[in-house]
Design an enzyme around this catalytic site. Structure first.
Site, PDB file in Angstrom:
ATOM      1  N   GLN A 180      -7.877   3.783   8.801  1.00 39.11           N
ATOM      2  CA  GLN A 180      -8.523   4.729   7.505  1.00 39.11           C
ATOM      3  C   GLN A 180      -7.878   5.383   8.011  1.00 39.11           C
ATOM      4  OE1 GLN A 180     -10.501   3.422   4.400  1.00 39.11           O
ATOM      5  NE2 GLN A 180     -10.140   1.278   5.385  1.00 39.11           N
ATOM      6  N   SER A 239      -8.934   3.009  -4.615  1.00 41.77           N
ATOM      7  CA  SER A 239      -7.288   3.001  -5.637  1.00 41.77           C
ATOM      8  C   SER A 239      -7.607   3.134  -6.557  1.00 41.77           C
ATOM      9  CB  SER A 239      -7.137   1.945  -5.129  1.00 41.77           C
ATOM     10  OG  SER A 239      -7.316   1.291  -3.491  1.00 41.77           O
ATOM     11  N   GLY A 266     -14.647   6.402  -4.128  1.00 40.90           N
ATOM     12  CA  GLY A 266     -13.507   5.319  -2.677  1.00 40.90           C
ATOM     13  C   GLY A 266     -12.848   6.586  -2.128  1.00 40.90           C
ATOM     14  N   HIS A 267     -12.189   4.676  -0.534  1.00 40.45           N
ATOM     15  CA  HIS A 267     -10.850   5.590  -0.550  1.00 40.45           C
ATOM     16  C   HIS A 267      -9.777   5.092  -1.428  1.00 40.45           C
ATOM     17  CE1 HIS A 267     -10.131   1.618   1.184  1.00 40.45           C
ATOM     18  NE2 HIS A 267     -11.565   1.236   0.519  1.00 40.45           N
ATOM     19  N   ASN A 268      -8.950   6.490  -1.154  1.00 40.27           N
ATOM     20  CA  ASN A 268      -7.621   6.447  -2.298  1.00 40.27           C
ATOM     21  C   ASN A 268      -7.440   6.680  -3.817  1.00 40.27           C
ATOM     22  OD1 ASN A 268      -6.278   5.256  -0.311  1.00 40.27           O
ATOM     23  ND2 ASN A 268      -6.070   3.042  -0.446  1.00 40.27           N
TER      24      ASN A 268
END
Lengths: 344, 344, 344
Positions: A211, A272, A252-254
Site C-alpha cells: 500500500q 476505489s 477504504g484505500h484509494n
C-alpha cells in the site's frame, strides 16, 4: 444551563444581549432589555431563567409558550407566542444566530501551548508556533506541524506526516503516511494512514499487496471518534475540503471524496470509490468498491449502494434505488403481505 | 479447563463442591462427594476430569452423557442422564449457579493499587482510596475518582470528569465532559464525551454546532470495546443504570436511554433518540434520530428503525415492522419468487 | 509515483528491469532495455516516466495505450497495445509479478530494534532477539515475545500474553488473555482479548458471566484498524492461520474460524459462530450467534446470516439466501413494483 465546569464561558468579558445581537446581525425587541448579561444557553425545554434559548421553527410554539428561558431568539412572526418574562432577540435565522452566539460565549478550550514533558518528539520534527502537544504524544521523524496545532494525549504522529495550521488532533489518534491541510479536526481514536485491505489470491492464499500511497485530508476536514481512513495502494486516499465524517466510519484505500461531503455514523466506503462534492450519507450506508457517486447525491440511511449514483439523485434501500422507487417497493410489499393475510 | 496463567483462581483458599453448593443455594447429590475440591470450570464438551460444568437445558442431555467433567450442575430431572463418574450438584437454575460459582472461584483480578510512576495526574485531581492508575494514564484538572477505581494503561480522563466508586476503566479509554456513577465498566478503546455530530448548513457549507452538554453514565453501565458515546448538544446524553452495551456501538448526542437496556455489537443510535427501560437490541440495529423506543421493546438484529416503537413490542427488518409482520413479508416474497420461477 | 519520503525504496542497491524480471519469473521483451533502473511504481493512469506499472486485464488496453509509464508488466497478447516509449516486461500473471516486485523495491520499514526508554516493560517479561518496542508501550507480567516482534507506540500487552516470531503490532493496540502465533499483524487500535458480551437475565437484571477463555490468533493472521476480538467464555476464540480481517470488524466470544478466511470491513460475527476454512465475507455482513458457515462459503456484502450456510455456497440479502434466489427476489420485487405503478 451549561455546566460551566466542563464548558467555561468566555473569560475575556461579559456579553450583553444587545452586543450579541449586534454581533450576529439580529436585534433586541425591547431596547431596554439589551443590557441583560448572557452567561449560558439551553434548549427551550430545559432552559432556566439564566439561559438564552431559541425557537427554530414555528411548529414548536407550544414549547416556547411554557419555557423558563431568560431570553429567546426567534422570528418576528413567533414573538407573540413568547411568555412575558422572556427577553426577545429577533432574527431571520434563529438557529444560526444561536449557534454563532454559542461560539462567542464558549470559545474553544485550548490546552496550554508547549510540549508536555512526557511527550516524545523526534528532534528532526518541525513544530510550528503556538502548538500544544499533550502528555504521552509521540511525534516521529521529519514530522511537520503548522502553527497552532493541538495534539491530544497519547496520539502518535508517524514519520514524515505533515499537518497544516490550526489542526486539532484528539487523544489517542494515530496518523501515518498522511498529509493534512489546515483546520483538520480528528476526534479521539481516529486511525489515519494504515495499510488498506488489498491482496491477491495465490493458490488459495491471500498475498497482501503493498500500500504505497498516502491519505490526503484537505482543509477543514473533521472525522469522528474511532473512524478509520486507509492509505491508498498506488494512488492516494483523498477527503475533500470541509467534509464532515461521523464516528465509526470506514473509508477504504484509494477513495477520492469531493469537498463538503457529510457522512453519518458507521458508514462504510469500499476501496476505489469516487464520491463527488457535497454528497450526504445517512448512518450505516455501505458502498461497493469502484462505484462513483455524483455531486450532490444523497444516500439515505442504510442504503446499500452497488452501482453508480448520478449527481443530485437520492437513493435508499438495498440494493439502493432512487428513493421514490424504494418507497414504492416498500409500500407494494406491505400491500401484498396484507392481502395475503386476508386470503389465508 | 481454565488456563490459570490468565485466569488465576481464588488465592484465598480451597473451595469444596459442598461449600460452593451452599453458597449458591444448591445441593450435592451424594453427600460423600461434597469434599471434592473445585479448581476449574468448563463447558460440557471441553471439560476435563478437573472441571466443574453444567447442563443448562435438557435438550443437551446427549452431550451430558459423554462429558468428561469431574462434576456437573444440573436439574433433578436430568440427573439420570449423567455419566457415573460425574459428581452432581443439583440446582433449579444450573446456569445461574454456575455463573455465581465462577465468580467465587475466579474473583476479578485487580491491578495493584496506587499510581504508576509513568502516569500523569494533575495535582488538582481527587483520587479516592484504593484506586489503581496504570502506566501512562493521564488524569486531567479537577478530575474526581471515587474509591477503588481502576484506570487502565494510557487512558485519558479529561478535565473535571467525575467517576463514582468501583469503576473499571480499561486501557486506552478516553473520557471527557462526563459524569460516571458507581461500578461503571468501560472496555478498551471506548470513547466517551467527544463532541457530537451537529451542524447547520449555511450556503452549502456545514457549520459545526457547539456541543455544550455532557455524558451521564449511571451506576453499573458497561460498554464494550471501541464503542463511542457523544456528549449532548444543549442537554446531556444519558445511559441508564445497569445498561450493557457491546463492542463498536455508536450512541449519538442527546440520546436518553433508560435503565437495564442491552445492546449487541455494532448498534447505531442517532442523535436525540429516547430509549425506554429494559429495551433489547440485536446486532447492527440502526435507529433514526428523534425516534422514541418504549419500555421493554425488542429490536431484532439488523432492524432499521425509522419511527417510534411502542412499549413491549418486538420489531425487525427495514423499515422495521412488528416482527410477525416482518416475517409475513419475508415469507410472502419467498412464495412469490418461487411462483415466478415456476412461471418462467 | 511513490512518495519516497513515506515509502523509501530499498537502500541495499539498485534494481534493474532485468533483475526484477528474473526475480519473479518474467522476462524483458527487448533485452537491451533490461538495464533500466526501476525506482518507483504506479497505476497505469497516474504513472510517470519514472514508474513501472502493469496491465492486469486486457479490457484496460485503452488505458495502456495512453500511459506515461516508463515500463509496464503485461501478458504477451497485450504487448501490441503498449505505447512505443514503454519498456515491456512479459508475465503470465502481471498483477502478481507487480505485487512481488513492489515487495522487493519497498521492503517493510522497521522501527529500530530495542526498547524505547519511555516503554514500560515488566521485568518478568521475555523479549526475543531483534524485537522493537516503541515509545510508551506497556508490556505486562510474564509476557513472552518471540524473535523480531514489533510493538507499536502506546500498545498495551497484558499479563501472560504470548506472541510468536515476527509479529507486527501497530500503535495503540491492546492485547490481553491471548496467544498469538508467528507473523501476526495487528493494525492500530485493534482490541484483542477483552471480556465477551455474556450475561444471564436474573429478575430483569443482566448478570455478567465470567469470560474465562482466551483468544488464539494463529500464524499469519492480519486484523484491521479498530477491529475487536473478544476472548472466549468457557472455551477459546480462535482465528485460523492466514485469515485476513479488515477494519472495524467485531468477532464475538467463542467464535472459531478456520484458516484462510477473508473478512471485509464492518463485519459482525456473533458469539459461538463456527466459520470453516477459506470463507469470504463482504463488507457489513452480520452473522447470528451459534450459526455454522461451511468451508469455502461466500457471504456477499451486507448479507444478514441467520442460519447455517453449507460449504461452497454463496449467500446474500437479509435473511440471507443462496445468491441466485436473493437476486430472483430482488428482480421480482422490482417487476411487481413497476407493474403496480402502471396499474395506478
Amino acid at each position: 444551563m451549561v455546566d460551566s465546569r466542563f464548558h467555561p464561558s468566555d473569560s475575556q468579558g461579559l456579553h450583553s444581549l444587545a452586543s450579541l445581537a449586534a454581533a450576529v446581525g439580529a436585534r433586541v425587541a425591547v431596547a431596554s432589555e439589551g443590557d441583560w448579561v448572557v452567561t449560558s444557553v439551553a434548549a427551550l425545554e430545559s432552559a432556566t431563567p439564566q439561559d438564552l434559548s431559541f425557537l427554530s421553527e414555528s411548529k414548536y410554539r407550544k414549547i416556547l409558550a411554557v419555557t423558563r428561558a431568560g431570553a429567546v431568539i426567534l422570528r418576528t412572526e413567533d414573538m407573540e407566542f413568547a411568555p412575558n418574562h422572556c427577553r426577545l432577540m429577533v432574527s431571520d435565522h434563529p438557529y444560526r444566530s444561536f449557534a454563532r452566539i454559542g461560539q462567542i460565549l464558549f470559545p474553544p478550550l485550548r490546552v496550554p501551548n508547549g510540549i508536555h514533558p512526557s511527550a516524545v518528539v523526534d528532534p528532526s520534527a518541525t513544530i510550528g508556533a503556538g502548538c500544544a502537544i499533550a502528555a504521552g504524544a509521540v511525534i516521529g521523524r521529519g514530522v511537520r506541524l503548522g502553527a497552532n496545532c493541538q495534539i491530544g494525549a497519547q496520539s502518535v504522529i508517524g514519520d514524515q506526516v505533515e499537518l497544516g495550521d490550526d489542526c486539532e488532533i484528539g487523544a489517542m489518534v494515530t496518523i501515518s503516511h498522511a498529509i493534512l491541510g489546515n483546520r483538520v479536526k480528528l476526534q479521539p481514536g481516529v486511525r489515519i494512514g494504515q495499510a488498506g485491505f488489498g491482496f491477491i489470491m495465490d493458490q488459495g492464499r491471500a498475498i497482501p499487496l503493498l500500500q504505497l500511497g498516502l491519505v490526503i485530508l484537505e482543509d477543514g476536514v473533521e472525522i469522528g471518534a474511532n473512524s478509520t481512513v486507509d492509505r491508498g495502494a498506488n494512488d492516494n486516499t483523498i477527503i475533500g475540503a470541509g467534509s464532515m465524517i461521523d464516528n465509526l466510519c470506514q473509508i477504504g484505500h484509494n477513495v477520492v471524496m469531493g469537498a463538503g461531503c457529510v457522512l453519518s455514523s458507521q458508514v462504510g466506503i469500499s476501496g476505489s470509490v469516487t464520491v463527488g462534492r457535497g454528497v450526504r450519507m445517512g448512518g450505516q450506508v455501505g458502498i461497493k468498491d469502484h462505484v462513483t457517486i455524483g455531486d450532490g447525491a444523497t444516500l439515505a440511511a442504510r442504503a446499500g449502494v452497488i452501482g453508480d449514483v448520478p449527481a443530485g439523485v437520492t437513493v435508499g434501500g438495498y440494493p439502493a434505488l432512487p428513493l421514490k422507487e424504494h418507497f414504492r417497493q416498500v409500500a407494494m410489499i406491505k400491500k401484498l403481505a396484507a392481502r395475503g393475510r386476508q386470503d389465508s
